[in-house]
Design an enzyme around this catalytic site. Structure first.
Site, PDB file in Angstrom:
ATOM      1  N   TYR A 131       0.842  -1.199   0.000  1.00 56.43           N
ATOM      2  CA  TYR A 131       0.000   0.000   0.000  1.00 56.43           C
ATOM      3  C   TYR A 131       0.874   1.246   0.000  1.00 56.43           C
ATOM      4  O   TYR A 131       1.793   1.382   0.811  1.00 56.43           O
ATOM      5  CB  TYR A 131      -0.927   0.020   1.216  1.00 56.43           C
ATOM      6  CG  TYR A 131      -1.924   1.155   1.149  1.00 56.43           C
ATOM      7  CD1 TYR A 131      -3.081   1.025   0.393  1.00 56.43           C
ATOM      8  CD2 TYR A 131      -1.691   2.356   1.809  1.00 56.43           C
ATOM      9  CE1 TYR A 131      -3.991   2.076   0.299  1.00 56.43           C
ATOM     10  CE2 TYR A 131      -2.585   3.412   1.726  1.00 56.43           C
ATOM     11  CZ  TYR A 131      -3.734   3.267   0.959  1.00 56.43           C
ATOM     12  OH  TYR A 131      -4.624   4.305   0.857  1.00 56.43           O
ATOM     13  N   ASN A 216      -3.400   6.149   6.550  1.00 57.45           N
ATOM     14  CA  ASN A 216      -4.112   6.914   7.569  1.00 57.45           C
ATOM     15  C   ASN A 216      -4.769   5.970   8.582  1.00 57.45           C
ATOM     16  O   ASN A 216      -4.597   4.752   8.526  1.00 57.45           O
ATOM     17  CB  ASN A 216      -5.138   7.857   6.917  1.00 57.45           C
ATOM     18  CG  ASN A 216      -6.216   7.100   6.156  1.00 57.45           C
ATOM     19  OD1 ASN A 216      -6.482   5.926   6.400  1.00 57.45           O
ATOM     20  ND2 ASN A 216      -6.853   7.780   5.207  1.00 57.45           N
ATOM     21  N   THR A 239       3.092  10.090  11.259  1.00 59.45           N
ATOM     22  CA  THR A 239       4.525  10.056  11.528  1.00 59.45           C
ATOM     23  C   THR A 239       4.896  10.718  12.848  1.00 59.45           C
ATOM     24  O   THR A 239       4.172  11.582  13.364  1.00 59.45           O
ATOM     25  CB  THR A 239       5.296  10.718  10.368  1.00 59.45           C
ATOM     26  OG1 THR A 239       6.686  10.442  10.505  1.00 59.45           O
ATOM     27  CG2 THR A 239       5.069  12.226  10.349  1.00 59.45           C
ATOM     28  N   GLN A 261       9.030  16.591   9.735  1.00 60.83           N
ATOM     29  CA  GLN A 261       8.036  15.550   9.967  1.00 60.83           C
ATOM     30  C   GLN A 261       6.647  16.132  10.194  1.00 60.83           C
ATOM     31  O   GLN A 261       5.641  15.526   9.824  1.00 60.83           O
ATOM     32  CB  GLN A 261       8.462  14.673  11.135  1.00 60.83           C
ATOM     33  CG  GLN A 261       9.746  13.909  10.882  1.00 60.83           C
ATOM     34  CD  GLN A 261       9.723  13.127   9.573  1.00 60.83           C
ATOM     35  OE1 GLN A 261       8.916  12.229   9.383  1.00 60.83           O
ATOM     36  NE2 GLN A 261      10.612  13.485   8.646  1.00 60.83           N
ATOM     37  N   HIS A 264       4.201  16.366   7.167  1.00 64.10           N
ATOM     38  CA  HIS A 264       3.419  15.249   6.646  1.00 64.10           C
ATOM     39  C   HIS A 264       1.919  15.428   6.850  1.00 64.10           C
ATOM     40  O   HIS A 264       1.114  15.144   5.965  1.00 64.10           O
ATOM     41  CB  HIS A 264       3.843  13.947   7.333  1.00 64.10           C
ATOM     42  CG  HIS A 264       5.011  13.281   6.699  1.00 64.10           C
ATOM     43  ND1 HIS A 264       4.926  12.576   5.525  1.00 64.10           N
ATOM     44  CD2 HIS A 264       6.311  13.213   7.083  1.00 64.10           C
ATOM     45  CE1 HIS A 264       6.111  12.098   5.210  1.00 64.10           C
ATOM     46  NE2 HIS A 264       6.975  12.474   6.130  1.00 64.10           N
ATOM     47  N   GLU A 330       8.752   6.586  16.191  1.00 62.22           N
ATOM     48  CA  GLU A 330       8.997   6.052  14.848  1.00 62.22           C
ATOM     49  C   GLU A 330      10.413   6.426  14.400  1.00 62.22           C
ATOM     50  O   GLU A 330      11.186   5.581  13.947  1.00 62.22           O
ATOM     51  CB  GLU A 330       7.964   6.639  13.873  1.00 62.22           C
ATOM     52  CG  GLU A 330       8.173   6.212  12.436  1.00 62.22           C
ATOM     53  CD  GLU A 330       7.258   6.977  11.484  1.00 62.22           C
ATOM     54  OE1 GLU A 330       7.075   6.482  10.350  1.00 62.22           O
ATOM     55  OE2 GLU A 330       6.747   8.048  11.838  1.00 62.22           O
ATOM     56  N   HIS A 331      10.754   7.715  14.527  1.00 65.99           N
ATOM     57  CA  HIS A 331      12.093   8.206  14.204  1.00 65.99           C
ATOM     58  C   HIS A 331      12.680   8.837  15.461  1.00 65.99           C
ATOM     59  O   HIS A 331      12.055   9.719  16.055  1.00 65.99           O
ATOM     60  CB  HIS A 331      12.064   9.290  13.120  1.00 65.99           C
ATOM     61  CG  HIS A 331      11.282   8.934  11.898  1.00 65.99           C
ATOM     62  ND1 HIS A 331       9.970   9.352  11.701  1.00 65.99           N
ATOM     63  CD2 HIS A 331      11.627   8.217  10.804  1.00 65.99           C
ATOM     64  CE1 HIS A 331       9.555   8.901  10.526  1.00 65.99           C
ATOM     65  NE2 HIS A 331      10.524   8.204   9.965  1.00 65.99           N
ATOM     66  N   ASP A 364      14.250   8.986   5.043  1.00 65.84           N
ATOM     67  CA  ASP A 364      13.021   8.968   4.247  1.00 65.84           C
ATOM     68  C   ASP A 364      13.291   8.596   2.796  1.00 65.84           C
ATOM     69  O   ASP A 364      12.411   8.059   2.113  1.00 65.84           O
ATOM     70  CB  ASP A 364      12.336  10.337   4.290  1.00 65.84           C
ATOM     71  CG  ASP A 364      11.591  10.575   5.593  1.00 65.84           C
ATOM     72  OD1 ASP A 364      11.267   9.591   6.283  1.00 65.84           O
ATOM     73  OD2 ASP A 364      11.345  11.763   5.927  1.00 65.84           O
ATOM     74  N   GLU A 418       2.088 -35.686  29.306  1.00 65.06           N
ATOM     75  CA  GLU A 418       1.028 -34.773  28.857  1.00 65.06           C
ATOM     76  C   GLU A 418      -0.263 -35.510  28.547  1.00 65.06           C
ATOM     77  O   GLU A 418      -1.186 -34.929  27.977  1.00 65.06           O
ATOM     78  CB  GLU A 418       1.511 -34.000  27.623  1.00 65.06           C
ATOM     79  CG  GLU A 418       2.674 -33.054  27.928  1.00 65.06           C
ATOM     80  CD  GLU A 418       3.084 -32.200  26.745  1.00 65.06           C
ATOM     81  OE1 GLU A 418       2.658 -32.504  25.607  1.00 65.06           O
ATOM     82  OE2 GLU A 418       3.818 -31.217  26.962  1.00 65.06           O
ATOM     83  N   HIS A 423       0.772 -40.036  20.909  1.00 60.85           N
ATOM     84  CA  HIS A 423       2.004 -39.409  20.434  1.00 60.85           C
ATOM     85  C   HIS A 423       3.180 -40.363  20.631  1.00 60.85           C
ATOM     86  O   HIS A 423       4.024 -40.523  19.744  1.00 60.85           O
ATOM     87  CB  HIS A 423       2.272 -38.100  21.199  1.00 60.85           C
ATOM     88  CG  HIS A 423       1.455 -36.940  20.732  1.00 60.85           C
ATOM     89  ND1 HIS A 423       0.093 -36.925  20.759  1.00 60.85           N
ATOM     90  CD2 HIS A 423       1.843 -35.739  20.223  1.00 60.85           C
ATOM     91  CE1 HIS A 423      -0.348 -35.766  20.294  1.00 60.85           C
ATOM     92  NE2 HIS A 423       0.697 -35.029  19.956  1.00 60.85           N
TER      93      HIS A 423
END
Length: 433
Positions: A131, A216, A239, A261, A264, A330-331, A364, A418, A423
């Site tokens: 996306y 978004n 951001t 930033q 944005h 984020e940054h 970026d 168990e 098994h």
């Protein structure tokens, strides 16, 4: 323009600080957005392309007849791309590809017993939907950040979705970069309906196994809602930048980075953490000076004056480090005298940028790192997009008769412990025939 949060002296006064709660952060209510996107995803699930087109007309105000972008449009977009922009993208692609190839890794072979082998194979996800946002700033650079690591991982089937512009196609630069990277499956669709379209598939578009890329709040909510139906990279929303700085930092640089930033989105977060009142004052003055000369001054001012942005004053750099680590930005930029050493103590950040000459803007576009990163504190448990995001680890077990016989007693004992005797019988059956 930007508020201050003063933490100085509060610990000495005996207060126990909840740093996560005290650092500025926007209200980003994904849970509430789920109620909005749920009927959208259900409509796409049942009505496919018709629903995607209807929601596109409603939210993007563009009527799209054919969601699939024709090959000729991709070719034309690249032919008409400014040569300087093409050259810049080629360099960005080269750097991201080189970093991704170094990260790719190899299969791991182990032999926990003689004749018993376990191989961890790194297997690419088979089909991925990528996306690319196309709102206020059509992020053509996100095509690079999504596509290149997926290609290096070896993903055999890639599809890109980006919202249509007024001509019914995604932004021409986005199309040009897709063509440059050899991506011919591109769709003019955005928002939650695009995420649902990839997750469920629709006429002419097979469902994907994984969806990556920022968006978004409704894109984020759709990814959260459909996680399990498909894999996702992370919930990358508006951001964020946090800057940890001391008196050695240049106030003009710090202000410019905070502004970059904020450009944005009005919901973008810009946070400075510093023990220096002098730097805080100088940065605030620089913000006022620089913002008035920027193209998107109104948007930037809204972001900087919002509840998600601020200057946090701390007792010292150690407290400041604890603050930015709790924030999990984020940054994260570290502009201190001991920036490299201090960066080594950080556990929670999407990406860390060290010193005066490693601004977030570099990351970026052309650092070679990836700019699709976790936001809203998710860096405490999630990583940024990388070649590893598109790889699955799969164990392959290969034991000889002798190796199995050697460990059979332990397997039977554990199975009985168990209360799963069948098994154990699956082991003993092999030696009683």
């Amino acid at each position: 323009m930007i508020r201050r949060v003063d933490l100085r002296g509060r610990v000495a006064a005996g207060e126990v600080l909840d740093l996560q709660a005290l650092v500025p952060r926007a209200e980003f209510d994904v849970e509430k957005a789920l109620d909005v996107v749920r009927p959208i995803t259900e409509a796409v699930r049942h009505r496919g392309a018709d629903a995607i087109r209807e929601f596109g007309a409603k939210f993007d105000h563009v009527a799209v007849t054919d969601l699939r972008v024709p090959a000729e449009a991709l070719k034309t977009a690249l032919e008409e791309l400014d040569p300087a922009i093409r050259s810049a993208f080629e360099e960005s692609i080269r750097r991201v590809r080189e970093v991704s190839e170094d990260e790719r890794g190899e299969d791991v072979h182990s032999e926990p017993a003689k004749g018993g082998r376990v191989t961890q194979r790194l297997v690419p996800v088979q089909r991925v939907g990528l996306y690319v946002p196309g709102g206020r700033a059509p992020l053509s650079s996100s095509v690079v950040m999504n596509v290149v690591p997926a290609q290096v991982a070896g993903v055999p089937s890639l599809a890109v979705a980006s919202p249509p512009q007024q001509d019914g196609l995604p932004h021409p630069t986005i199309l040009a970069v897709c063509e440059l990277l050899g991506i011919d499956e591109v769709y003019a669709m955005g928002g939650a309906q695009a995420i649902a379209g990839f997750a469920y598939g629709f006429e002419g578009c097979r469902k994907v196994n994984m969806i990556t890329g920022p968006g978004n709040i409704y894109v984020v909510a759709a990814k959260r809602l459909l996680k399990g139906q498909i894999g996702i990279d992370s919930e990358a929303g508006p951001t964020e930048i946090a800057v940890l700085a001391d008196d050695t930092a240049d106030a003009g640089h710090v202000a410019a980075d905070l502004i970059s930033q904020a450009e944005h989105d009005p919901m973008a977060a810009s946070v400075l953490v510093t023990p220096s009142t002098k730097l805080a004052d100088e940065v605030e003055a620089q913000l006022i000076k620089q913002v008035q000369n920027t193209k998107h001054a109104e948007r930037i001012t809204e972001a900087l004056s919002g509840e998600q942005s601020g200057i946090v004053l701390v007792d010292d750099l150690d407290q400041g480090t604890a603050v930015v680590d709790a924030y999990g930005a984020e940054h994260l930029e570290i502009q201190t005298a001991d920036a490299e050493q201090r960066a080594e103590t950080i556990n929670n950040a999407g990406a860390v940028f060290i010193g005066a000459w490693s601004p977030v803007s570099l990351g970026d576009y052309c650092a070679g790192s990836n700019h699709v990163l976790p936001t809203a504190g998710c860096a405490c448990h999630s990583s940024g997009l990388s070649v590893r995001s598109f790889l699955k680890a799969m164990h392959v077990v290969n034991y000889t008769r002798e190796a199995l016989e050697d460990v059979a007693g332990h397997v039977v004992t554990l199975a009985n412990a168990e209360d799963l005797p069948a098994h154990g019988a699956a082991i003993t059956q092999r030696f009683t025939q």
